[in-house]
Write a protein that holds these residues in place. Structure first.
Motif, PDB file in Angstrom:
ATOM      1  N   MET A   1      34.321   5.615 161.852  1.00  0.00           N
ATOM      2  CA  MET A   1      33.825   5.659 163.448  1.00  0.00           C
ATOM      3  C   MET A   1      34.925   6.353 164.160  1.00  0.00           C
ATOM      4  O   MET A   1      34.453   6.856 165.263  1.00  0.00           O
ATOM      5  CB  MET A   1      33.643   4.446 163.829  1.00  0.00           C
ATOM      6  N   LYS A   2      36.066   6.379 163.960  1.00  0.00           N
ATOM      7  CA  LYS A   2      37.212   6.909 164.485  1.00  0.00           C
ATOM      8  C   LYS A   2      36.792   8.463 164.656  1.00  0.00           C
ATOM      9  O   LYS A   2      37.194   9.207 165.678  1.00  0.00           O
ATOM     10  CB  LYS A   2      38.333   6.564 164.108  1.00  0.00           C
ATOM     11  N   ASN A   3      36.716   9.105 163.727  1.00  0.00           N
ATOM     12  CA  ASN A   3      36.727  10.431 163.482  1.00  0.00           C
ATOM     13  C   ASN A   3      35.212  10.985 164.319  1.00  0.00           C
ATOM     14  O   ASN A   3      35.191  11.992 165.029  1.00  0.00           O
ATOM     15  CB  ASN A   3      36.401  10.937 162.191  1.00  0.00           C
ATOM     16  N   LEU A   4      34.169  10.002 164.055  1.00  0.00           N
ATOM     17  CA  LEU A   4      32.921  10.454 164.730  1.00  0.00           C
ATOM     18  C   LEU A   4      33.100  10.528 166.357  1.00  0.00           C
ATOM     19  O   LEU A   4      32.527  11.241 167.016  1.00  0.00           O
ATOM     20  CB  LEU A   4      31.934   9.578 164.442  1.00  0.00           C
ATOM     21  N   ARG A   5      33.658   9.268 166.606  1.00  0.00           N
ATOM     22  CA  ARG A   5      33.842   9.424 168.284  1.00  0.00           C
ATOM     23  C   ARG A   5      34.684  10.633 168.547  1.00  0.00           C
ATOM     24  O   ARG A   5      34.660  11.087 169.761  1.00  0.00           O
ATOM     25  CB  ARG A   5      34.705   8.111 168.588  1.00  0.00           C
ATOM     26  N   ALA A   6      35.773  10.872 167.849  1.00  0.00           N
ATOM     27  CA  ALA A   6      36.829  12.188 168.321  1.00  0.00           C
ATOM     28  C   ALA A   6      35.894  13.373 168.328  1.00  0.00           C
ATOM     29  O   ALA A   6      35.929  14.118 169.333  1.00  0.00           O
ATOM     30  CB  ALA A   6      37.689  12.283 167.185  1.00  0.00           C
ATOM     31  N   VAL A   7      34.771  13.485 167.341  1.00  0.00           N
ATOM     32  CA  VAL A   7      34.299  14.687 167.232  1.00  0.00           C
ATOM     33  C   VAL A   7      33.154  14.798 168.462  1.00  0.00           C
ATOM     34  O   VAL A   7      32.993  15.626 169.288  1.00  0.00           O
ATOM     35  CB  VAL A   7      33.402  14.798 165.934  1.00  0.00           C
ATOM     36  N   LEU A   8      32.574  13.728 168.594  1.00  0.00           N
ATOM     37  CA  LEU A   8      31.497  13.497 169.959  1.00  0.00           C
ATOM     38  C   LEU A   8      32.359  13.820 171.401  1.00  0.00           C
ATOM     39  O   LEU A   8      31.695  14.271 172.175  1.00  0.00           O
ATOM     40  CB  LEU A   8      30.980  12.039 170.058  1.00  0.00           C
ATOM     41  N   SER A   9      33.534  13.403 171.378  1.00  0.00           N
ATOM     42  CA  SER A   9      34.527  13.567 172.690  1.00  0.00           C
ATOM     43  C   SER A   9      34.792  15.088 172.650  1.00  0.00           C
ATOM     44  O   SER A   9      34.474  15.681 173.752  1.00  0.00           O
ATOM     45  CB  SER A   9      35.687  12.717 172.492  1.00  0.00           C
ATOM     46  N   PRO A 156      40.245  15.735 156.287  1.00  0.00           N
ATOM     47  CA  PRO A 156      38.874  16.331 155.732  1.00  0.00           C
ATOM     48  C   PRO A 156      37.763  15.561 156.533  1.00  0.00           C
ATOM     49  O   PRO A 156      36.738  16.143 156.572  1.00  0.00           O
ATOM     50  CB  PRO A 156      39.071  15.669 154.320  1.00  0.00           C
ATOM     51  N   GLY A 157      37.852  14.102 156.726  1.00  0.00           N
ATOM     52  CA  GLY A 157      36.679  13.314 157.262  1.00  0.00           C
ATOM     53  C   GLY A 157      36.409  13.796 158.703  1.00  0.00           C
ATOM     54  O   GLY A 157      35.337  14.243 159.173  1.00  0.00           O
ATOM     55  N   PHE A 158      37.277  14.230 159.527  1.00  0.00           N
ATOM     56  CA  PHE A 158      37.251  14.811 160.740  1.00  0.00           C
ATOM     57  C   PHE A 158      36.460  16.048 160.615  1.00  0.00           C
ATOM     58  O   PHE A 158      35.499  16.439 161.490  1.00  0.00           O
ATOM     59  CB  PHE A 158      38.529  14.706 161.728  1.00  0.00           C
ATOM     60  N   MET A 159      36.925  16.897 159.997  1.00  0.00           N
ATOM     61  CA  MET A 159      36.351  18.343 159.824  1.00  0.00           C
ATOM     62  C   MET A 159      35.111  18.360 159.260  1.00  0.00           C
ATOM     63  O   MET A 159      34.350  18.958 159.830  1.00  0.00           O
ATOM     64  CB  MET A 159      37.525  19.338 158.753  1.00  0.00           C
ATOM     65  N   LEU A 160      34.862  17.498 158.284  1.00  0.00           N
ATOM     66  CA  LEU A 160      33.375  17.455 157.594  1.00  0.00           C
ATOM     67  C   LEU A 160      32.358  17.139 158.701  1.00  0.00           C
ATOM     68  O   LEU A 160      31.146  17.505 158.951  1.00  0.00           O
ATOM     69  CB  LEU A 160      33.061  16.602 156.569  1.00  0.00           C
TER      70      LEU A 160
END
Length: 219
Positions: A1-9, A156-160
Motif C-alpha cells: 500500500m505504501k508504494n501504491l500511495r507513492a505512485v498515485l501521488s 522493485p515494488g515501487f517501480m513495478l
C-alpha cells in the motif's frame, strides 16, 4: 500500500502540473512528436523534453520557448545517447530475428524470451536514466545508466506499480479523446522525473548514501 500511495501521488502531481498550463503541454508534445516522426531531431527532442519536465517538476516557470532552448542545446548529448541506443536495440533485434529464423533447438524459446526481456529492460532504463542526467553534477550518460539501474533494482515494488500504472493510463488515454497523443509524452516524462526526485529525496531522508556524481543509492 505504501508504494501504491507513492505512485498515485506522483501521478496526481504530474496531472496537476500539466493542468497548470495545458496549452504549453500540447505545444511541447506536438514538437516532440514531429521531431520523432522526422527521426533525425528525435533524440535531441527527447532530451529537451526531459530537461523541460525536470524543470517543471522542480517548480520552475517554463514554457514552449524554454523547450526550444533546451532542444537547440541537446544535439550533442542527444545523438550520443541516440546512437548508443540504436546500437543496443539493433543488436538485440538482430539476435532475436536470427534466433527466431533458426531451426528449433533446446532453449530456443527461452533465448527469444531473454532477448525480448533485455530489450524491455533497456528501454525502461532509458526512461529514468534521462532524468538522472539533470540531477547529476555532470551529464555523464554512463553514470546515468548506472543510477537508473540502481533505482530499478533497489525499488522493485515501487517501480513495478509505477510502470504498470503508467502503461494502463497511456492505454486508456488512447480511446479517451486521444489524451495520450496530446499529453502522453509530457506526462510520461514528468512521472519519470518526479519518480527520480522522489527516490533521491527519500534516500536523503533515510540518510542513504547519495553521491550525485558517483553512484546514487536510491533504495
Amino acid at each position: 500500500m505504501k508504494n501504491l500511495r507513492a505512485v498515485l501521488s506522483l501521478f496526481g502531481r504530474a496531472i496537476a502540473l500539466i493542468w497548470q498550463d495545458l496549452w504549453t503541454t500540447m505545444v511541447v508534445d506536438a514538437l516532440w512528436l514531429l521531431s520523432n516522426i522526422l527521426i533525425i531531431p528525435g533524440p535531441p527532442a527527447t532530451h529537451a523534453l526531459t530537461a523541460y519536465c525536470n524543470g517543471i517538476a522542480a517548480g520552475e516557470p517554463l514554457d514552449h520557448l524554454d523547450y526550444w532552448r533546451y532542444f537547440k542545446k541537446s544535439w550533442g548529448v542527444g545523438w550520443k545517447w541516440g546512437a548508443f541506443n540504436l546500437l543496443v536495440l539493433a543488436f538485440l533485434t538482430g539476435d532475436f530475428y536470427i534466433t527466431s529464423q533458426a531451426q528449433d533447438f533446446p532453449g530456443r524459446k527461452l533465448l527469444l524470451g531473454i532477448y525480448l526481456a533485455l530489450g524491455i529492460i533497456w528501454l525502461v532504463l532509458q526512461l529514468f536514466a534521462l532524468p538522472f542526467l539533470y540531477e547529476q553534477k555532470t551529464m555523464h550518460l554512463r553514470q546515468a545508466w548506472r543510477n537508473s539501474q540502481v533505482m530499478l533494482a533497489g525499488n522493485p515494488g515501487f517501480m513495478l506499480i509505477l510502470l504498470l500504472g503508467l502503461a494502463l493510463i497511456l492505454l486508456v488515454g488512447i480511446p479517451l479523446f486521444a489524451l495520450t497523443i496530446f499529453f502522453g509524452p509530457v506526462f510520461t516524462s514528468l512521472v519519470a522525473n518526479l519518480a527520480v526526485k522522489d527516490r533521491i529525496s527519500r534516500s536523503k531522508m533515510n540518510k542513504g548514501k547519495i553521491q550525485i556524481e558517483e553512484l546514487i543509492d536510491v533504495t
